[in-house]
Design a protein around this motif. Structure first.
Motif, PDB file in Angstrom:
ATOM      1  N   LEU A  98       0.856  -1.184  -0.153  1.00 24.36           N
ATOM      2  CA  LEU A  98       0.008  -0.137  -0.013  1.00 24.36           C
ATOM      3  C   LEU A  98       0.935   1.250  -0.059  1.00 24.36           C
ATOM      4  O   LEU A  98       0.738   2.110  -0.830  1.00 24.36           O
ATOM      5  N   LEU A  99       1.877   1.317   0.790  1.00 27.89           N
ATOM      6  CA  LEU A  99       2.817   2.503   0.899  1.00 27.89           C
ATOM      7  C   LEU A  99       3.446   2.826  -0.149  1.00 27.89           C
ATOM      8  O   LEU A  99       3.597   3.845  -0.736  1.00 27.89           O
ATOM      9  N   ARG A 100       4.102   1.755  -0.739  1.00 23.99           N
ATOM     10  CA  ARG A 100       4.786   1.944  -2.129  1.00 23.99           C
ATOM     11  C   ARG A 100       4.063   2.384  -3.309  1.00 23.99           C
ATOM     12  O   ARG A 100       4.380   3.276  -3.986  1.00 23.99           O
ATOM     13  N   LEU A 101       2.788   1.884  -3.333  1.00 26.50           N
ATOM     14  CA  LEU A 101       1.843   2.112  -4.552  1.00 26.50           C
ATOM     15  C   LEU A 101       1.637   3.471  -4.518  1.00 26.50           C
ATOM     16  O   LEU A 101       1.430   4.355  -5.285  1.00 26.50           O
ATOM     17  N   LEU A 102       1.196   3.943  -3.062  1.00 26.60           N
ATOM     18  CA  LEU A 102       0.631   5.199  -2.935  1.00 26.60           C
ATOM     19  C   LEU A 102       2.007   6.141  -3.062  1.00 26.60           C
ATOM     20  O   LEU A 102       1.622   7.389  -3.446  1.00 26.60           O
ATOM     21  N   GLN A 103       3.220   5.930  -2.782  1.00 32.39           N
ATOM     22  CA  GLN A 103       4.316   6.545  -2.938  1.00 32.39           C
ATOM     23  C   GLN A 103       4.287   6.738  -4.784  1.00 32.39           C
ATOM     24  O   GLN A 103       4.732   8.070  -5.140  1.00 32.39           O
ATOM     25  N   GLY A 104       4.053   5.886  -5.371  1.00 33.09           N
ATOM     26  CA  GLY A 104       3.859   5.919  -6.968  1.00 33.09           C
ATOM     27  C   GLY A 104       3.041   7.169  -7.541  1.00 33.09           C
ATOM     28  O   GLY A 104       3.083   8.002  -7.958  1.00 33.09           O
ATOM     29  N   LEU A 105       1.840   6.850  -6.544  1.00 34.01           N
ATOM     30  CA  LEU A 105       0.745   7.902  -6.825  1.00 34.01           C
ATOM     31  C   LEU A 105       1.009   9.351  -6.652  1.00 34.01           C
ATOM     32  O   LEU A 105       0.694  10.272  -7.232  1.00 34.01           O
TER      33      LEU A 105
END
Ligand SMILES: Nc1ncnc2c1ncn2[C@@H]1O[C@H](COP(=O)(O)OP(=O)(O)OP(=O)(O)O)[C@@H](O)[C@H]1O
Ligand SMILES: [Mg+2]
Length: 359
Positions: A280-287
């Motif tokens: 979740l954290l890494r994907l949101l970092q991409g977002l």
């Protein structure tokens, strides 16, 4: 940014790799030890100048090769093609961007923002603080143009102060560095605090996709007491800094704590929950990167089916299908990852280090 073409040779067991990935989602499948992780690692290496599994270049060079190279044609958001490549001959590293030799890996890294998820990713939570600082710094490096310079200045001044402390020089010798340290530290702290705040806002928005009704909280520790200014902390720590020979407080000691429904994610939640949280954290970092720059990132997800149960897998796939990013997902079984959420996709089969596109 996305990879329109990827080529590698002499990297781990990769013998033949020359593919034109989809700008949306790519599934890489093949049996154990075929070279799936190595393919993802080669993309990561091109961006970071190191692997996500090892810091030693000799580990990733094919044991029988004298040379390794990774080359890609990147396409930016204006549809401009940017050739980027790395060549290593067991002695020196040659980096080329746009046909020109460059000296600093960071120039390549800026062009190619890569986020990796792999079986060791839970260490963002269970491992040491360095990875959590790198996590924040990835976001700032790619979004705040001034960050790299401030960080370099800070590091330089801190190194000098520590050298003076180590060699037991009188207090006035290392005090000359203090002002530079305080100024840079404050900027770093403000940028990091703001970054974590923005990430928390996205977490609030997306947490239920993965964690149902649970609440995720990110606690940021700046590297020194939150009630006391750094000059005061330095003053208080002066005696022990001198005894120990290094500066104990500052942004080099910053850390993050994650909580799931009030429980410390490091010690009180399951490994599976840690993994889901990191995803979740890494994907949101991409977002967040996309929101700030309008650019796409490249997301590598190694062994996705092994990492998440089928319910979480579906949730994460749904989230990924809506992300502005180019995805590379590996799996042993071709059918273990449901790509029906994407209208366009490509599949690649890996066998003994040979990679071929499959219909
Ligand atoms: N420096 C190297 N030189 C040659 N071969 C290497 C090197 N490093 C690793 N290998 C080998 O490359 C092969 C592919 O490894 P890789 O981790 O990419 O496999 P994988 O397809 O991800 O497998 P798994 O499904 O088990 O995760 C392995 O047999 C590994 O031992
Ligand atoms: Mg693997």
């Amino acid at each position: 940014m996305s990879l329109a073409y990827l080529e590698a040779q002499g990297f781990r067991n990769i013998q033949q790799l020359g593919i034109e990935p989809s700008p949306t989602v790519n599934l890489i499948y093949g049996s154990n030890a075929s070279g799936k992780t190595s393919l993802l690692e080669s993309i990561y290496f091109l961006s970071h100048g190191r692997s996500f599994l090892t810091h030693k270049i000799k580990d990733v060079m094919n044991v029988h090769s004298q040379q390794m190279h990774i080359f890609s044609r990147l396409v930016n958001e204006q549809n401009r093609i940017i050739p980027a490549g790395i060549l290593h001959d067991r002695e020196k590293l040659l980096i080329k961007l746009n046909g020109v030799k460059i000296n600093r890996l960071s120039e390549l890294a800026i062009q190619l923002p890569v986020i990796a998820l792999h079986p060791e990713s839970h260490q963002l939570i269970s491992g040491g603080p360095k990875q959590r600082r790198q996590f924040i710094d990835w976001g700032l490096f790619h979004v705040e143009q001034s960050y790299n310079g401030i960080w370099q200045r800070y590091q330089k001044a801190l190194k000098q102060r520590n050298a003076a402390l180590r060699s037991r020089q009188p207090a006035k010798t290392f005090h000359v560095w203090d002002q530079q340290i305080f100024e840079a530290a404050e900027k770093i702290d403000n940028l990091r605090r703001n970054y974590v705040k923005q990430l928390q806002l996205l977490v609030n928005q997306f947490q239920e996709l993965v964690f149902d009704d649970k609440t995720i909280v990110i606690d940021y520790y700046r590297g020194w007491n939150r009630e006391t200014d750094l000059p005061v902390v330095f003053e208080q720590a002066l005696k022990t800094d001198m005894e120990r020979g290094f500066s104990q407080a500052g942004p080099q000691r910053a850390d993050l704590r994650f909580k799931i429904n009030g429980l410390n994610a490091e010690t009180a939640v399951s490994r599976g929950q840690q993994k889901s949280l990191v995803v979740l954290l890494r994907l949101l970092q991409g977002l967040l990167f996309h929101q700030a720059t309008k650019k796409n990132s490249v997301i590598l997800f190694d062994d996705l089916p092994a990492e998440l149960d089928s319910q979480h897998r579906q949730k994460i796939l749904k989230m990924m299908s809506e992300l502005p990013a180019q995805l590379f997902i590996t799996s042993i079984e071709k059918n273990a990852v449901d790509l029906s959420l994407w209208s366009e996709q490509k599949m690649f089969h890996v066998e003994h280090g040979m990679v071929s596109e499959k219909a």
